[in-house]
Design a protein around this motif. Structure first.
Motif, short mmCIF file in Angstrom:
data_model
loop_
_atom_site.label_atom_id
_atom_site.label_comp_id
_atom_site.label_asym_id
_atom_site.label_seq_id
_atom_site.Cartn_x
_atom_site.Cartn_y
_atom_site.Cartn_z
N LYS A 174 -6.35 0.81 2.48
CA LYS A 174 -4.97 0.38 2.70
C LYS A 174 -4.91 -1.14 2.81
N ALA A 227 -5.12 -2.73 -0.58
CA ALA A 227 -3.86 -2.51 -1.29
C ALA A 227 -2.77 -3.43 -0.75
N ASP A 228 -2.70 -3.54 0.58
CA ASP A 228 -1.69 -4.42 1.19
C ASP A 228 -1.91 -5.88 0.81
N ALA A 249 0.84 -1.20 0.00
CA ALA A 249 0.00 0.00 0.00
C ALA A 249 0.87 1.25 0.00
#
Length: 178
Positions: free
Chosen positions: A80, A83-84, A24
């Motif tokens: 986030k 995304a991670d 992220a």
């Protein structure tokens, strides 16, 4: 002499890895994108990119350059955590969407697996990887029956001939390298 593409997928040989998601960037769903293209921003020219198996497609939008890559947006990635969850995902484009290269340039994926012979025709090994540590490309060669590998500079002097059709490289390595 080469263009910085990573090795191609073994499952889908018509795909070339152009980048990877490194996690992220911030808290609003942007990802940190590493580009393996010779001109890093060119990765956006090949969107949509796919997963290695070709089942997932990602329309990548670069938002800004950041240290070691780009911040980018992927549709549907809003947090986030989302995304991670994509960290480590390698992104591929079909080979036929990539530009043809001049005679003295090669995609890394095309070199991996080629047989390396010396100027007398004796087999030295197979190319296992192509590395670029800033001073020029190196071919990592796995010699038959040896556990260690040898790094050969990928220069015209050390590698006078690359024959992709015959799947072999003729090398003139420095004395004592093999």
């Amino acid at each position: 002499m080469t263009t910085d593409q990573e090795p191609q997928s073994n499952d889908a040989p018509d795909l070339i890895c152009l980048g990877a998601i490194a996690g992220a960037y911030g808290v609003r769903g942007e990802v940190r994108l590493k580009s393996f293209c010779a001109e890093p921003e060119a990765i956006a020219d090949y969107t949509p990119l796919t997963s290695e198996d070709g089942r997932q497609s990602y329309a990548v939008t670069l938002t800004r350059p950041i240290k070691n890559g780009f911040a980018a947006r992927l549709p549907g990635v809003e947090t986030k955590e989302e995304a991670d969850a994509l960290k480590g995902l390698r992104l591929f484009a079909p080979r036929d969407r990539l530009p043809a290269l001049p005679d003295d340039e090669f995609y890394h994926a095309d070199l991996i697996g080629l047989t390396v012979v010396d100027t007398g025709g004796t087999e030295l090994g197979k190319v296992r990887a192509v590395m670029d540590h800033g001073a020029g490309d190196l071919l990592e060669i796995a010699a038959p029956g040896a556990s260690a590998t040898v790094l050969l500079p990928f220069t015209r002097e050390a590698v006078p001939t690359v024959d992709l059709d015959a799947r072999r490289i003729v090398a003139d390595p420095p004395e004592g390298l093999f």
